[in-house]
Scaffold this active site. Structure first.
Site, mmCIF file in Angstrom:
data_model
loop_
_atom_site.group_PDB
_atom_site.id
_atom_site.type_symbol
_atom_site.label_atom_id
_atom_site.label_comp_id
_atom_site.label_asym_id
_atom_site.label_seq_id
_atom_site.Cartn_x
_atom_site.Cartn_y
_atom_site.Cartn_z
ATOM 1 N N TYR A 180 0.893 -1.205 0.171
ATOM 2 C CA TYR A 180 0.212 0.021 0.089
ATOM 3 C C TYR A 180 0.883 1.203 -0.159
ATOM 4 O O TYR A 180 0.301 2.481 -0.330
ATOM 5 C CB TYR A 180 -0.970 -0.017 1.255
ATOM 6 C CG TYR A 180 -0.252 -0.285 2.370
ATOM 7 C CD1 TYR A 180 0.243 0.928 3.344
ATOM 8 C CD2 TYR A 180 -0.497 -1.283 3.160
ATOM 9 C CE1 TYR A 180 0.729 0.780 4.396
ATOM 10 C CE2 TYR A 180 0.203 -1.600 4.576
ATOM 11 C CZ TYR A 180 0.569 -0.584 5.013
ATOM 12 O OH TYR A 180 1.032 -0.660 6.326
ATOM 13 N N LYS A 215 -12.942 17.116 -2.464
ATOM 14 C CA LYS A 215 -12.394 18.387 -2.779
ATOM 15 C C LYS A 215 -13.011 19.755 -1.815
ATOM 16 O O LYS A 215 -14.330 19.883 -1.452
ATOM 17 C CB LYS A 215 -13.085 18.824 -4.200
ATOM 18 C CG LYS A 215 -12.740 20.067 -4.691
ATOM 19 C CD LYS A 215 -13.467 20.327 -6.183
ATOM 20 C CE LYS A 215 -12.930 21.632 -6.866
ATOM 21 N NZ LYS A 215 -13.541 21.809 -8.158
ATOM 22 N N THR A 221 -19.358 -26.652 -37.037
ATOM 23 C CA THR A 221 -20.832 -27.108 -36.963
ATOM 24 C C THR A 221 -21.529 -26.545 -38.252
ATOM 25 O O THR A 221 -20.956 -25.858 -38.804
ATOM 26 C CB THR A 221 -21.560 -26.275 -35.981
ATOM 27 O OG1 THR A 221 -21.260 -24.854 -35.956
ATOM 28 C CG2 THR A 221 -20.859 -26.676 -34.401
ATOM 29 N N PRO A 246 -24.396 -25.169 -40.543
ATOM 30 C CA PRO A 246 -25.284 -23.843 -40.643
ATOM 31 C C PRO A 246 -26.700 -24.461 -40.331
ATOM 32 O O PRO A 246 -27.139 -25.173 -40.521
ATOM 33 C CB PRO A 246 -25.209 -23.132 -41.876
ATOM 34 C CG PRO A 246 -24.670 -24.573 -42.987
ATOM 35 C CD PRO A 246 -23.970 -25.355 -42.176
ATOM 36 N N PHE A 259 -19.697 -23.427 -39.947
ATOM 37 C CA PHE A 259 -19.161 -22.626 -39.030
ATOM 38 C C PHE A 259 -18.020 -23.065 -38.092
ATOM 39 O O PHE A 259 -18.101 -24.410 -38.010
ATOM 40 C CB PHE A 259 -20.381 -22.117 -38.181
ATOM 41 C CG PHE A 259 -21.063 -21.038 -38.484
ATOM 42 C CD1 PHE A 259 -21.020 -19.694 -38.293
ATOM 43 C CD2 PHE A 259 -22.238 -21.355 -39.419
ATOM 44 C CE1 PHE A 259 -21.909 -18.664 -38.776
ATOM 45 C CE2 PHE A 259 -23.093 -20.633 -39.960
ATOM 46 C CZ PHE A 259 -23.143 -19.283 -39.572
#
Length: 204
Positions: A24, A70, A132, A134, A143
């Site tokens: 840290y 702020k 695979t 279509p 595909f």
């Protein structure tokens, strides 16, 4: 500044080894240097960019909550400070891959590489690719399909927008797809605006 880190403390705690945790002290110096080197108009922009930089630099940090205050904000009221707080972290997503045009395997592997090299994304696992037949419109090439496991800083809404774009551009020629996406980008400035534009576009 306030920073709350989500880190697995089991390993460093059992080993008593700082190398297994997040230093840290280094993180605090990083925040100081980041603020000295960058200028933003909005506190929100400060936190968004700082959170992304921290999460990409320290892989052990899964989530971070940042708050910036702020003092003496010019709002004309007797307030000591105004503040903005955000929580950002890594998400896990599973992305389907597929192509039935040209050098299919090359396209898929290039897509995996591009994702892994994109800021805020880490490809953790990639499946084997399988061919695979279509479905529906069967008069086309088979595909090649697969999937990957992605760790990303993109929100679920941003990932959903990407999926909507993918479905909407499916079947378009490359130049038509690029033109559609560029038109949407040209009308937006931020990820959140792009997401809303995608959802309103009549893709599907």
């Amino acid at each position: 500044f306030s920073a709350i880190l989500s880190v697995d403390t089991r390993a460093p705690g059992k080993a008593d080894d700082l190398e297994k945790s997040v230093n840290y002290g280094e993180l605090c110096h990083f925040i100081q240097e980041f603020m000295e080197e960058h200028t933003y108009k909005l506190l929100e922009a400060v936190l968004e960019n700082l959170a992304e930089a921290i999460l990409q630099k320290w892989e052990k940090i899964e989530e971070i909550t940042l708050e910036v205050k702020k003092p003496w904000a010019p709002i004309g009221l007797p307030l000591e400070t105004v503040s903005v707080e955000i929580t950002r972290g890594w998400h896990t997503a599973y992305i389907a891959l597929g192509s039935n045009m040209g050098e299919k395997e090359t396209y898929l592997r290039n897509a995996v590489k591009e994702l892994d090299e994109s800021a805020g994304c880490r490809v953790e696992k990639v499946s084997d690719f399988i061919a695979t037949a279509p479905y529906g419109v069967t008069e086309q090439d088979e595909f090649l399909n697969g999937a990957l496991k992605l760790r990303t800083l993109l929100t679920p809404e941003e990932l959903e927008a990407m999926d909507i774009v993918r479905k909407g551009l499916n079947g378009l020629k490359a130049d038509e797809a690029v033109e559609n996406v560029l038109n949407m980008f040209s009308r937006t400035r931020y990820n959140s605006e792009f997401v809303q534009t995608v959802k309103k576009t009549k893709f599907i």
